[in-house]
Design an enzyme around this catalytic site. Sequence first.
Site, short mmCIF file in Angstrom:
data_model
loop_
_atom_site.label_atom_id
_atom_site.label_comp_id
_atom_site.label_asym_id
_atom_site.label_seq_id
_atom_site.Cartn_x
_atom_site.Cartn_y
_atom_site.Cartn_z
N HIS A 69 0.87 -1.19 0.00
CA HIS A 69 0.00 0.00 0.00
C HIS A 69 0.89 1.22 0.00
O HIS A 69 1.85 1.28 0.75
CB HIS A 69 -0.91 0.02 1.22
CG HIS A 69 -1.96 1.09 1.15
ND1 HIS A 69 -1.72 2.37 1.52
CD2 HIS A 69 -3.23 1.06 0.69
CE1 HIS A 69 -2.82 3.10 1.31
NE2 HIS A 69 -3.75 2.31 0.80
N GLU A 75 -6.69 5.72 1.04
CA GLU A 75 -6.59 6.40 -0.25
C GLU A 75 -7.55 7.57 -0.37
O GLU A 75 -7.34 8.47 -1.18
CB GLU A 75 -6.97 5.39 -1.33
CG GLU A 75 -5.84 4.97 -2.17
CD GLU A 75 -6.25 3.83 -3.09
OE1 GLU A 75 -7.14 3.04 -2.75
OE2 GLU A 75 -5.64 3.74 -4.14
N ARG A 102 -6.23 11.11 -0.40
CA ARG A 102 -5.85 11.63 -1.72
C ARG A 102 -7.08 11.87 -2.58
O ARG A 102 -7.19 12.89 -3.25
CB ARG A 102 -4.89 10.65 -2.41
CG ARG A 102 -3.44 10.81 -1.94
CD ARG A 102 -2.56 9.71 -2.50
NE ARG A 102 -2.83 8.44 -1.82
CZ ARG A 102 -2.83 7.26 -2.41
NH1 ARG A 102 -2.60 7.16 -3.71
NH2 ARG A 102 -3.06 6.18 -1.71
N ARG A 152 -2.11 1.65 -7.09
CA ARG A 152 -1.28 1.54 -5.89
C ARG A 152 0.16 1.15 -6.19
O ARG A 152 1.09 1.64 -5.55
CB ARG A 152 -1.88 0.48 -4.97
CG ARG A 152 -3.16 0.96 -4.35
CD ARG A 152 -3.78 -0.09 -3.50
NE ARG A 152 -4.73 0.56 -2.61
CZ ARG A 152 -5.48 -0.08 -1.73
NH1 ARG A 152 -5.39 -1.39 -1.62
NH2 ARG A 152 -6.30 0.58 -0.95
N HIS A 168 0.23 -4.77 2.05
CA HIS A 168 -1.16 -4.54 2.37
C HIS A 168 -2.06 -5.69 1.96
O HIS A 168 -3.02 -6.03 2.64
CB HIS A 168 -1.59 -3.26 1.67
CG HIS A 168 -3.00 -2.87 1.97
ND1 HIS A 168 -3.45 -2.74 3.27
CD2 HIS A 168 -4.04 -2.58 1.19
CE1 HIS A 168 -4.72 -2.39 3.24
NE2 HIS A 168 -5.10 -2.30 1.99
N ARG A 182 -4.49 -5.22 -6.91
CA ARG A 182 -5.89 -5.01 -6.54
C ARG A 182 -6.21 -3.52 -6.44
O ARG A 182 -5.44 -2.77 -5.84
CB ARG A 182 -6.18 -5.66 -5.19
CG ARG A 182 -7.60 -5.39 -4.70
CD ARG A 182 -7.90 -6.08 -3.39
NE ARG A 182 -7.10 -5.56 -2.29
CZ ARG A 182 -7.34 -4.42 -1.66
NH1 ARG A 182 -8.34 -3.64 -2.02
NH2 ARG A 182 -6.56 -4.03 -0.65
#
Length: 449
Positions: free
Chosen positions: A243, A256, A259, A280, A382, A422
């Site tokens: 992550h 996230e 952001r 990511r 992550h 992912r």
Amino acid sequence: PRDTVDVVIVGSGGAGFSAAVSAYDNGAKVILIEKEPVIGGNAKLAAGGMNAAWTDQQKAKDIKDSPELMYKDTMKGGRDLNDPALVEILSSHSKGSVDWMTQMGADLTDVGRMGGASVNRSHRPTGGAGVGAHVVQVLYDNAVKRNIDLRMNTRGIEVLKTDDGKVKGILVKGMYKGYYWVKADAVVLATGGFAKNNDRVASLDPKLKGFISTNQPGAVGDGLDVAENAGGALKDMQYIQAHPTLSVKGGVMVTEAVRGNGAILVNREGKRFVNEITTRDKASAAILGQTGKSAFLIFDDSVRKSLSKIDKYIGLGVAPTADSLVKLGKMEGIDGKALTETVARYNTLVASGKDTDFERPNLPRALNEGNYYAIEVTPGIHHTMGGVMIDTKAEVVNAKKQVIPGLYGAGEVTGGVHGANRLGGNAISDIITFGRLAGEEAAKYSKKN
Ligand code: ADP
């Protein structure tokens, strides 16, 4: 007898609970086992959202989306290495999964943007509560309502099979009872990933040796061994997701959404260096390329007010604040003059509606209100994309793609849905959709056997 059921579910994360509730609702007698003393696995730590397309929640906000677009974004995010048939299920069932959770009492009315998504499709509770904790709580309440037999401190050790290769139960080890076996026609493995097992991680991707991990302690991958011993094949094990934004000061994962809601990323030199909303893996690589292998999320009070989670980071002491960017720079060792120029430049881009510097697709707000904040971040491990191979009925298959009768898998323990990477918001979507599917299929299978 107490230890004879139709379906045993291994693991109490989102996938396990979804499978348990859905197996029960499809007429099965169910036991859910969890090796840890607490429920919820990693699922309950998820902060981002639940991706879904074409939902009522999106329509209420005039967001135009479709399962096809979600499919496209997911494949692109996974570098086209995903299993297309599984991504098709993920996208086309996503609305149904949100409705299912909503019927059970979940609030998924807020819809935000996460990395790699073309539109806002990340569903979460209004008010900024963590989506994972909420979803797990709702599923847990529904499991309790159904009186599902939940056994904590109980580890799944080995799937037992008949001479002709059908599942007939599972050997478990309870903290007090010791070893015993549970007879069942079907077993659903929902044991999560292995990000917390750095030996295993580093043996697959040496670059990640010593990386910190945001995962709960149970995420060591023993469920993968259970699946392999039962004949299941593993795939995509080398794809391990770091992550991009773990707090350096506190070791918490910074969602996230910070952001997404408008924070920018700058380096120690006070400069932006990447489209903050990229995937990511790209964001992680970009941060590791900066001085000190870290970067700073910079935002103002308008971003803070838009996301209550930020107050949690402030409370944890990982988001220092100052009333000017120069002061903030001094406190954190960032070039304050350059930072001031960077933010001014960014605000002009926001006003123009187009990021001609880094092609950031969303520019929600200028950074010019009240105090400024800086969270120093670095990538950590992550999510593990790889895992047990399943087919479109969530049946575990061997290397020749032959089904192991009675064995099912769902959630992070499986591989294929996310390909090489992912997207944020797709984990919760994955565990609900495939957990529910696995539970339903396992219940149907047990009726026939
Ligand atoms: P997912 O997101 O796929 O639902 P989670 O990480 O949230 O996965 O949950 C997996 C759960 O499974 C964790 O609570 C973990 O402790 C549990 N678990 C892992 N291995 C075993 C095992 N061998 N027996 C029982 N529970 C297990």
